[in-house]
Design an enzyme around this catalytic site. Structure first.
Site, PDB file in Angstrom:
ATOM      1  N   TYR A 197       0.859  -1.187   0.000  1.00 22.65           N
ATOM      2  CA  TYR A 197       0.000   0.000   0.000  1.00 22.65           C
ATOM      3  C   TYR A 197       0.894   1.236   0.000  1.00 22.65           C
ATOM      4  CZ  TYR A 197      -3.244   3.578   1.618  1.00 22.65           C
ATOM      5  OH  TYR A 197      -3.977   4.735   1.738  1.00 22.65           O
ATOM      6  N   HIS A 198       0.577   2.202  -0.846  1.00 23.12           N
ATOM      7  CA  HIS A 198       1.419   3.382  -1.039  1.00 23.12           C
ATOM      8  C   HIS A 198       0.912   4.545  -0.196  1.00 23.12           C
ATOM      9  CE1 HIS A 198       4.072   6.202  -2.913  1.00 23.12           C
ATOM     10  NE2 HIS A 198       4.397   5.410  -3.911  1.00 23.12           N
ATOM     11  N   GLY A 199       1.687   4.925   0.821  1.00 30.16           N
ATOM     12  CA  GLY A 199       1.358   6.109   1.603  1.00 30.16           C
ATOM     13  C   GLY A 199       1.700   7.379   0.839  1.00 30.16           C
TER      14      GLY A 199
ATOM     15  N   SER B 250       3.792  -1.152  -6.118  1.00 31.06           N
ATOM     16  CA  SER B 250       2.550  -0.640  -5.551  1.00 31.06           C
ATOM     17  C   SER B 250       1.623  -0.352  -6.720  1.00 31.06           C
ATOM     18  CB  SER B 250       2.777   0.643  -4.746  1.00 31.06           C
ATOM     19  OG  SER B 250       1.522   1.192  -4.363  1.00 31.06           O
TER      20      SER B 250
ATOM     21  N   GLU C  30      -2.472   6.589  -5.783  1.00 25.63           N
ATOM     22  CA  GLU C  30      -2.861   6.230  -4.422  1.00 25.63           C
ATOM     23  C   GLU C  30      -2.160   7.135  -3.409  1.00 25.63           C
ATOM     24  OE1 GLU C  30      -3.770   1.927  -3.008  1.00 25.63           O
ATOM     25  OE2 GLU C  30      -1.623   2.262  -2.624  1.00 25.63           O
TER      26      GLU C  30
END
Length: 314
Positions: free
Chosen positions: A114-116, A181, A187
């Site tokens: 998951y890409h912050g 990702s 995202e």
């Protein structure tokens, strides 16, 4: 409308609190603007300067080709860079990695993360894997990074590329770990503290797995509180503007702010194995479910910065 019911003279009165909640939303937005302005400079002062400094070191090493043993110097510099991020992760975020045994010691694997707003947790994972497993994760990154001044040497040192399907397939066939990702910069820029996975219709990674033989381990990775550490200013009335801007430019222009020293825990899920005959949609669907389940299990939504800060001491 939001209503509140009270008892008055033996009957029920209906009170409209819509105006109050609208006022509260405005106050919350203005507070977020203030926090953004105050903390906006912290990310460049910490993360960016660190990356630029490391890039200069690797650039200098690559310039010494033909003069000395560049490979030996490169490995030394890789260890130094990884130890830097390892120490930084412990001091600033009390970072932990849970499930590190799911990263294979040898052979190919595909990491889906998951890409912050800033993938600081992925930096930590790359560093930890290099130090503990002695393996470099080959990372697929956005092409804009290669256009960013003073970044190419660092990207080259850690086998980062924009990642065509052919090159990604080749990396897996060669037995490397590949990090992707699928949500990418989209995202990163448009995600929020609800931690929704934003892959849209992307399925390129599934095609890569199929082309590489189909039986490649797929490992979901999620870091708890990553959006409380760094935030993308895409809230309130500004959101549609940033959606439009990104759609037009494909460049991350929404301000990134924060660098809050919240507790970060990276959870590495169990590997997903598909038979060689699995379809692209089956691979994509199972991978998406695995990542969403990891988020659902380990992240309280909506995320809260104060709660994440408290987790450093509780």
């Amino acid at each position: 409308r939001r209503w509140w019911y009270t008892v008055h003279c033996g009957g029920w009165n209906r009170m409209d609190f819509s105006a109050f909640f609208q006022y509260l939303e405005v106050v919350t937005f203005l507070c977020e603007v203030f926090i953004c302005l105050v903390t906006y400079i912290i990310a460049p002062a910490t993360i960016l300067t660190s990356l630029v400094g490391q890039n200069i070191i690797f650039w200098t090493i690559f310039q010494l080709a033909g003069v000395c043993n560049v490979q030996k110097l490169k490995v030394w510099a890789q260890h130094a860079a990884c130890w830097y991020w390892k120490i930084f992760s412990k001091v600033w975020h009390g970072h932990e990695i849970i499930g590190g045994e799911n990263i294979p010691k040898s052979g190919p694997a595909l990491i889906l993360y998951y890409h912050g707003a800033i993938p600081i947790d992925y930096y930590y994972l790359v560093a930890d894997t290099f130090l503990k497993r002695g393996r470099t994760i080959h990372s697929v990154v956005d092409k804009f990074l290669f256009k960013t001044p003073r970044s190419r040497s660092l990207l080259k040192a850690f086998d980062c590329e924009t990642g065509s399907r052919d090159s990604c397939t080749a990396a897996l066939k060669a037995g490397h770990i590949l990090g992707i990702s699928p949500g990418g910069t989209y995202e990163a820029q448009l995600g929020d503290n609800m931690y929704k996975v934003m892959w849209k219709a992307r399925n390129g990674f599934a095609q890569v797995v199929k082309d590489a033989g189909g039986s490649i381990p797929i490992i979901p990775v999620f870091t708890q509180n990553v959006r409380e550490a760094y935030k993308s200013f895409n809230i309130g009335v500004t959101r549609q503007f940033w959606v439009w801007i990104y759609g037009k430019t494909k460049i991350p222009l929404a301000p990134i702010y924060g660098c809050f020293p919240v507790k970060l825990r990276t959870f590495i899920g169990s590997a997903i194995l598909h038979p060689s005959g699995a379809s692209i949609e089956e691979i994509r669907s199972a991978s998406l479910d695995a990542l969403e389940n990891l988020i659902k299990t380990h992240q309280k939504c909506p995320g809260n910065t104060f709660r994440a800060l408290a987790e450093r001491i509780i």
